[in-house]
Scaffold this motif. Structure first.
Motif, short mmCIF file in Angstrom:
data_model
loop_
_atom_site.label_atom_id
_atom_site.label_comp_id
_atom_site.label_asym_id
_atom_site.label_seq_id
_atom_site.Cartn_x
_atom_site.Cartn_y
_atom_site.Cartn_z
N ILE A 1 0.25 -1.09 0.05
CA ILE A 1 -0.23 -0.02 -0.08
C ILE A 1 1.05 1.02 -0.05
O ILE A 1 1.81 1.63 0.74
CB ILE A 1 -1.01 0.15 0.95
CG1 ILE A 1 -2.12 -0.84 1.45
CG2 ILE A 1 -1.94 1.53 1.53
CD1 ILE A 1 -2.40 -0.98 2.18
N ARG A 2 0.17 2.04 -0.84
CA ARG A 2 1.07 3.25 -0.97
C ARG A 2 0.31 4.64 -0.75
O ARG A 2 -0.78 4.64 -1.20
CB ARG A 2 1.84 3.65 -2.37
CG ARG A 2 1.27 4.23 -3.34
CD ARG A 2 2.45 4.00 -4.57
NE ARG A 2 1.72 3.91 -5.79
CZ ARG A 2 0.87 5.16 -6.58
NH1 ARG A 2 1.50 6.34 -5.61
NH2 ARG A 2 0.64 5.08 -7.45
N GLU A 3 1.03 5.90 0.27
CA GLU A 3 -0.26 6.68 0.45
C GLU A 3 0.01 7.25 -1.38
O GLU A 3 0.63 7.75 -1.65
CB GLU A 3 0.53 7.25 1.07
CG GLU A 3 -0.11 8.66 1.19
CD GLU A 3 0.90 9.54 2.54
OE1 GLU A 3 0.19 10.76 2.91
OE2 GLU A 3 1.43 9.18 3.57
N ILE A 4 -1.67 7.72 -1.24
CA ILE A 4 -1.41 8.71 -2.03
C ILE A 4 -1.75 9.76 -1.65
O ILE A 4 -2.67 11.01 -0.68
CB ILE A 4 -2.77 9.04 -3.06
CG1 ILE A 4 -2.74 7.16 -3.55
CG2 ILE A 4 -3.31 10.06 -4.39
CD1 ILE A 4 -4.55 6.56 -4.37
N THR A 5 -0.64 11.75 -1.89
CA THR A 5 -0.37 12.11 -1.33
C THR A 5 -1.54 13.66 -2.70
O THR A 5 -2.05 12.99 -3.93
CB THR A 5 0.84 13.42 -1.64
OG1 THR A 5 1.18 13.12 -3.09
CG2 THR A 5 1.78 12.39 -0.92
N PRO A 6 -2.17 14.76 -1.84
CA PRO A 6 -3.34 15.28 -2.42
C PRO A 6 -2.53 15.65 -4.16
O PRO A 6 -2.82 16.18 -5.59
CB PRO A 6 -3.10 16.09 -2.33
CG PRO A 6 -3.40 16.34 -0.96
CD PRO A 6 -2.55 15.37 -0.32
N GLN A 7 -1.04 15.83 -4.25
CA GLN A 7 -0.80 16.73 -5.31
C GLN A 7 -0.89 16.02 -6.58
O GLN A 7 -0.23 15.51 -7.62
CB GLN A 7 0.86 16.67 -5.21
CG GLN A 7 1.50 17.88 -4.44
CD GLN A 7 0.71 17.63 -2.84
OE1 GLN A 7 0.68 16.09 -2.59
NE2 GLN A 7 0.93 18.69 -2.13
N MET A 8 -0.60 13.93 -6.29
CA MET A 8 -0.93 13.07 -6.86
C MET A 8 -2.24 12.34 -7.77
O MET A 8 -2.13 12.08 -8.20
CB MET A 8 -0.15 11.88 -5.72
CG MET A 8 1.70 12.27 -5.97
SD MET A 8 2.17 10.44 -4.80
CE MET A 8 1.54 9.20 -5.75
N LEU A 9 -3.21 12.94 -6.48
CA LEU A 9 -4.46 13.08 -7.09
C LEU A 9 -5.22 13.60 -8.99
O LEU A 9 -4.81 14.99 -8.61
CB LEU A 9 -5.03 13.23 -6.33
CG LEU A 9 -6.38 12.50 -6.09
CD1 LEU A 9 -6.80 10.96 -5.84
CD2 LEU A 9 -7.19 13.29 -4.75
N GLU A 10 -5.32 12.47 -9.27
CA GLU A 10 -5.39 13.31 -10.37
C GLU A 10 -7.92 12.44 -10.22
O GLU A 10 -7.26 11.14 -10.81
CB GLU A 10 -4.79 11.80 -11.51
CG GLU A 10 -3.56 12.54 -11.91
CD GLU A 10 -2.89 12.44 -13.38
OE1 GLU A 10 -2.98 12.13 -13.67
OE2 GLU A 10 -1.85 12.26 -12.70
N THR A 11 -8.09 12.57 -10.58
CA THR A 11 -9.90 12.49 -10.01
C THR A 11 -10.09 11.71 -11.14
O THR A 11 -11.00 10.53 -10.88
CB THR A 11 -10.48 13.56 -9.46
OG1 THR A 11 -10.11 14.68 -10.18
CG2 THR A 11 -10.20 13.83 -8.16
#
Length: 102
Positions: A2-12
């Protein structure tokens, strides 16, 4: 892993597209059932499932008698307005009876 998804990585848009495809593949031609509580998690799952499956998704809201006054009606009304067919199951007596004396 499991890896954390940061807000900068989020592509909705990409996330929605991927999850809709994943749901369609998993369910195939069958029917899926989801429980809607009105919280963030169940609301997100409901909307992704609806987008992926349409009428193949059966959305159920369990009225347990423990929500704020009028809250279940607001949740159901909102999702129906968004095009989600919500089935309400009145389980108040069952829940309250199970809690009697606790």
């Amino acid at each position: 892993m499991i890896r954390e998804i940061t807000p900068q990585m989020l592509e909705t848009e990409s996330f929605i597209k991927d999850k809709v495809a994943e749901i369609k593949t998993t369910v195939g031609t069958g029917t899926a059932i989801n429980a809607l509580s009105g919280g963030v998690d169940s609301s997100t799952v409901t909307m992704l499932g609806t987008k992926a499956l349409g009428k193949q998704l059966r959305t159920v809201f369990i009225e347990n008698g423990l929500m704020r006054e009028g809250e279940h009606e607001r949740v159901v009304r909102l999702f129906r307005k968004l095009g989600v067919a919500v089935e309400v199951v009145d389980a108040r007596n069952d829940f309250l009876e199970a809690l009697r004396g606790i």
